[in-house]
Design a protein around this motif. Sequence first.
Motif, PDB file in Angstrom:
ATOM      1  N   ARG A  61      52.565  11.356 -25.959  1.00  0.00           N
ATOM      2  CA  ARG A  61      52.003  12.693 -26.178  1.00  0.00           C
ATOM      3  C   ARG A  61      50.534  12.596 -26.570  1.00  0.00           C
ATOM      4  NH1 ARG A  61      55.547  15.543 -29.933  1.00  0.00           N
ATOM      5  NH2 ARG A  61      56.717  15.990 -28.046  1.00  0.00           N
ATOM      6  N   ILE A  62      50.225  11.688 -27.470  1.00  0.00           N
ATOM      7  CA  ILE A  62      48.839  11.522 -27.923  1.00  0.00           C
ATOM      8  C   ILE A  62      47.949  11.155 -26.747  1.00  0.00           C
ATOM      9  CG2 ILE A  62      47.278  10.151 -29.377  1.00  0.00           C
ATOM     10  CD1 ILE A  62      49.105  12.010 -30.967  1.00  0.00           C
ATOM     11  N   LEU A  63      48.362  10.161 -25.968  1.00  0.00           N
ATOM     12  CA  LEU A  63      47.530   9.706 -24.861  1.00  0.00           C
ATOM     13  C   LEU A  63      47.414  10.762 -23.768  1.00  0.00           C
ATOM     14  CD1 LEU A  63      45.998   7.113 -24.829  1.00  0.00           C
ATOM     15  CD2 LEU A  63      47.692   6.174 -23.285  1.00  0.00           C
ATOM     16  N   ALA A  64      48.490  11.475 -23.489  1.00  0.00           N
ATOM     17  CA  ALA A  64      48.441  12.532 -22.474  1.00  0.00           C
ATOM     18  C   ALA A  64      47.477  13.639 -22.897  1.00  0.00           C
ATOM     19  CB  ALA A  64      49.840  13.101 -22.242  1.00  0.00           C
ATOM     20  N   ALA A  65      47.593  14.060 -24.141  1.00  0.00           N
ATOM     21  CA  ALA A  65      46.702  15.117 -24.623  1.00  0.00           C
ATOM     22  C   ALA A  65      45.264  14.621 -24.674  1.00  0.00           C
ATOM     23  CB  ALA A  65      47.152  15.586 -25.998  1.00  0.00           C
ATOM     24  N   TYR A  66      45.070  13.386 -25.091  1.00  0.00           N
ATOM     25  CA  TYR A  66      43.714  12.844 -25.169  1.00  0.00           C
ATOM     26  C   TYR A  66      43.037  12.843 -23.796  1.00  0.00           C
ATOM     27  CZ  TYR A  66      39.794   9.767 -25.361  1.00  0.00           C
ATOM     28  OH  TYR A  66      38.531   9.268 -25.209  1.00  0.00           O
ATOM     29  N   GLY A  67      43.816  12.704 -22.747  1.00  0.00           N
ATOM     30  CA  GLY A  67      43.243  12.739 -21.398  1.00  0.00           C
ATOM     31  C   GLY A  67      42.421  13.991 -21.158  1.00  0.00           C
ATOM     32  N   GLY A  68      42.899  15.128 -21.639  1.00  0.00           N
ATOM     33  CA  GLY A  68      42.142  16.374 -21.495  1.00  0.00           C
ATOM     34  C   GLY A  68      40.862  16.360 -22.301  1.00  0.00           C
ATOM     35  N   VAL A  69      40.926  15.785 -23.490  1.00  0.00           N
ATOM     36  CA  VAL A  69      39.724  15.659 -24.329  1.00  0.00           C
ATOM     37  C   VAL A  69      38.723  14.739 -23.641  1.00  0.00           C
ATOM     38  CG1 VAL A  69      38.847  14.882 -26.570  1.00  0.00           C
ATOM     39  CG2 VAL A  69      41.033  16.102 -26.434  1.00  0.00           C
ATOM     40  N   PHE A  70      39.229  13.671 -23.037  1.00  0.00           N
ATOM     41  CA  PHE A  70      38.367  12.726 -22.330  1.00  0.00           C
ATOM     42  C   PHE A  70      37.623  13.406 -21.185  1.00  0.00           C
ATOM     43  CE2 PHE A  70      37.611   9.677 -18.926  1.00  0.00           C
ATOM     44  CZ  PHE A  70      36.884   8.703 -19.592  1.00  0.00           C
ATOM     45  N   VAL A  71      38.311  14.234 -20.424  1.00  0.00           N
ATOM     46  CA  VAL A  71      37.676  14.916 -19.293  1.00  0.00           C
ATOM     47  C   VAL A  71      36.531  15.802 -19.780  1.00  0.00           C
ATOM     48  CG1 VAL A  71      38.034  16.677 -17.509  1.00  0.00           C
ATOM     49  CG2 VAL A  71      39.708  14.845 -17.799  1.00  0.00           C
ATOM     50  N   ALA A  72      36.814  16.666 -20.744  1.00  0.00           N
ATOM     51  CA  ALA A  72      35.777  17.564 -21.269  1.00  0.00           C
ATOM     52  C   ALA A  72      34.673  16.780 -21.973  1.00  0.00           C
ATOM     53  CB  ALA A  72      36.409  18.582 -22.219  1.00  0.00           C
ATOM     54  N   GLY A  73      35.058  15.770 -22.734  1.00  0.00           N
ATOM     55  CA  GLY A  73      34.076  14.962 -23.451  1.00  0.00           C
ATOM     56  C   GLY A  73      33.162  14.187 -22.519  1.00  0.00           C
ATOM     57  N   SER A  74      33.700  13.718 -21.406  1.00  0.00           N
ATOM     58  CA  SER A  74      32.877  12.986 -20.439  1.00  0.00           C
ATOM     59  C   SER A  74      31.796  13.878 -19.850  1.00  0.00           C
ATOM     60  CB  SER A  74      33.753  12.422 -19.318  1.00  0.00           C
ATOM     61  OG  SER A  74      34.621  11.450 -19.830  1.00  0.00           O
ATOM     62  N   LEU A  75      32.152  15.110 -19.544  1.00  0.00           N
ATOM     63  CA  LEU A  75      31.148  16.046 -19.033  1.00  0.00           C
ATOM     64  C   LEU A  75      30.093  16.343 -20.095  1.00  0.00           C
ATOM     65  CD1 LEU A  75      33.413  18.510 -17.027  1.00  0.00           C
ATOM     66  CD2 LEU A  75      31.831  16.814 -16.099  1.00  0.00           C
ATOM     67  N   ALA A  76      30.530  16.541 -21.321  1.00  0.00           N
ATOM     68  CA  ALA A  76      29.578  16.816 -22.410  1.00  0.00           C
ATOM     69  C   ALA A  76      28.658  15.615 -22.622  1.00  0.00           C
ATOM     70  CB  ALA A  76      30.333  17.156 -23.692  1.00  0.00           C
ATOM     71  N   TRP A  77      29.220  14.414 -22.628  1.00  0.00           N
ATOM     72  CA  TRP A  77      28.405  13.197 -22.801  1.00  0.00           C
ATOM     73  C   TRP A  77      27.357  13.106 -21.693  1.00  0.00           C
ATOM     74  CZ3 TRP A  77      28.686   9.357 -26.576  1.00  0.00           C
ATOM     75  CH2 TRP A  77      27.871   8.243 -26.354  1.00  0.00           C
ATOM     76  N   ALA A  78      27.793  13.325 -20.456  1.00  0.00           N
ATOM     77  CA  ALA A  78      26.872  13.239 -19.326  1.00  0.00           C
ATOM     78  C   ALA A  78      25.753  14.270 -19.436  1.00  0.00           C
ATOM     79  CB  ALA A  78      27.631  13.418 -18.016  1.00  0.00           C
ATOM     80  N   MET A  79      26.071  15.447 -19.955  1.00  0.00           N
ATOM     81  CA  MET A  79      25.039  16.469 -20.136  1.00  0.00           C
ATOM     82  C   MET A  79      23.987  16.020 -21.150  1.00  0.00           C
ATOM     83  SD  MET A  79      27.443  19.871 -20.158  1.00  0.00           S
ATOM     84  CE  MET A  79      26.143  20.932 -20.734  1.00  0.00           C
ATOM     85  N   VAL A  80      24.437  15.410 -22.226  1.00  0.00           N
ATOM     86  CA  VAL A  80      23.523  15.011 -23.298  1.00  0.00           C
ATOM     87  C   VAL A  80      22.742  13.752 -22.929  1.00  0.00           C
ATOM     88  CG1 VAL A  80      23.407  14.182 -25.691  1.00  0.00           C
ATOM     89  CG2 VAL A  80      24.901  16.114 -25.103  1.00  0.00           C
ATOM     90  N   PHE A  81      23.419  12.737 -22.418  1.00  0.00           N
ATOM     91  CA  PHE A  81      22.783  11.433 -22.242  1.00  0.00           C
ATOM     92  C   PHE A  81      22.255  11.164 -20.831  1.00  0.00           C
ATOM     93  CE2 PHE A  81      25.328  10.911 -26.033  1.00  0.00           C
ATOM     94  CZ  PHE A  81      24.408  10.322 -26.883  1.00  0.00           C
ATOM     95  N   ASP A  82      22.775  11.861 -19.838  1.00  0.00           N
ATOM     96  CA  ASP A  82      22.350  11.608 -18.464  1.00  0.00           C
ATOM     97  C   ASP A  82      21.749  12.837 -17.790  1.00  0.00           C
ATOM     98  OD1 ASP A  82      23.189   8.945 -18.573  1.00  0.00           O
ATOM     99  OD2 ASP A  82      25.228   9.465 -17.968  1.00  0.00           O
ATOM    100  N   ARG A  83      21.598  13.908 -18.556  1.00  0.00           N
ATOM    101  CA  ARG A  83      21.025  15.166 -18.038  1.00  0.00           C
ATOM    102  C   ARG A  83      21.817  15.721 -16.851  1.00  0.00           C
ATOM    103  NH1 ARG A  83      15.591  12.625 -19.166  1.00  0.00           N
ATOM    104  NH2 ARG A  83      15.072  13.460 -21.207  1.00  0.00           N
ATOM    105  N   PHE A  84      23.109  15.448 -16.848  1.00  0.00           N
ATOM    106  CA  PHE A  84      24.009  15.980 -15.825  1.00  0.00           C
ATOM    107  C   PHE A  84      24.221  17.465 -16.072  1.00  0.00           C
ATOM    108  CE2 PHE A  84      28.487  16.995 -14.738  1.00  0.00           C
ATOM    109  CZ  PHE A  84      28.426  16.801 -13.372  1.00  0.00           C
TER     110      PHE A  84
END
Length: 112
Positions: A61-84
């Motif tokens: 359950r933890i890992l499945a739910a974290y997958g959604g956080v990872f998706v949103a977090g990856s986009l946020a990270w890319a916006m901040v650090f890679d100007r995506f």
Amino acid sequence: MTVVRSLLLFVLAALAEIGGAWLIWQGWRENRGLWWIAAGVVALGAYGFVATLQPDPNFGRILAAYGGVFVAGSLAWAMVFDRFRPDRWDLIGAAICLIGVAVIMYAPRTAP
């Protein structure tokens, strides 16, 4: 308070995992060197421990739910650090993933 703690742990896990992967990417693909890669490996290791601090005892359950956080977090990270700049479909997809996190982790359950 348990939901707030869980959400904070998900954010911390995302910072460690996404940041670690980004550091390795920078070290290898952008030729920044072995120190960047080493820092990435340490961050990825920290991610593995952060997940164990979640209040829910179910690994799947933890890992499945974290997958959604990872998706949103990856986009946020890319916006901040890679100007995506995500398009509307990126944002809609991330929102759907975060709704999935809420359903998986915080829906009311009855004890078996």
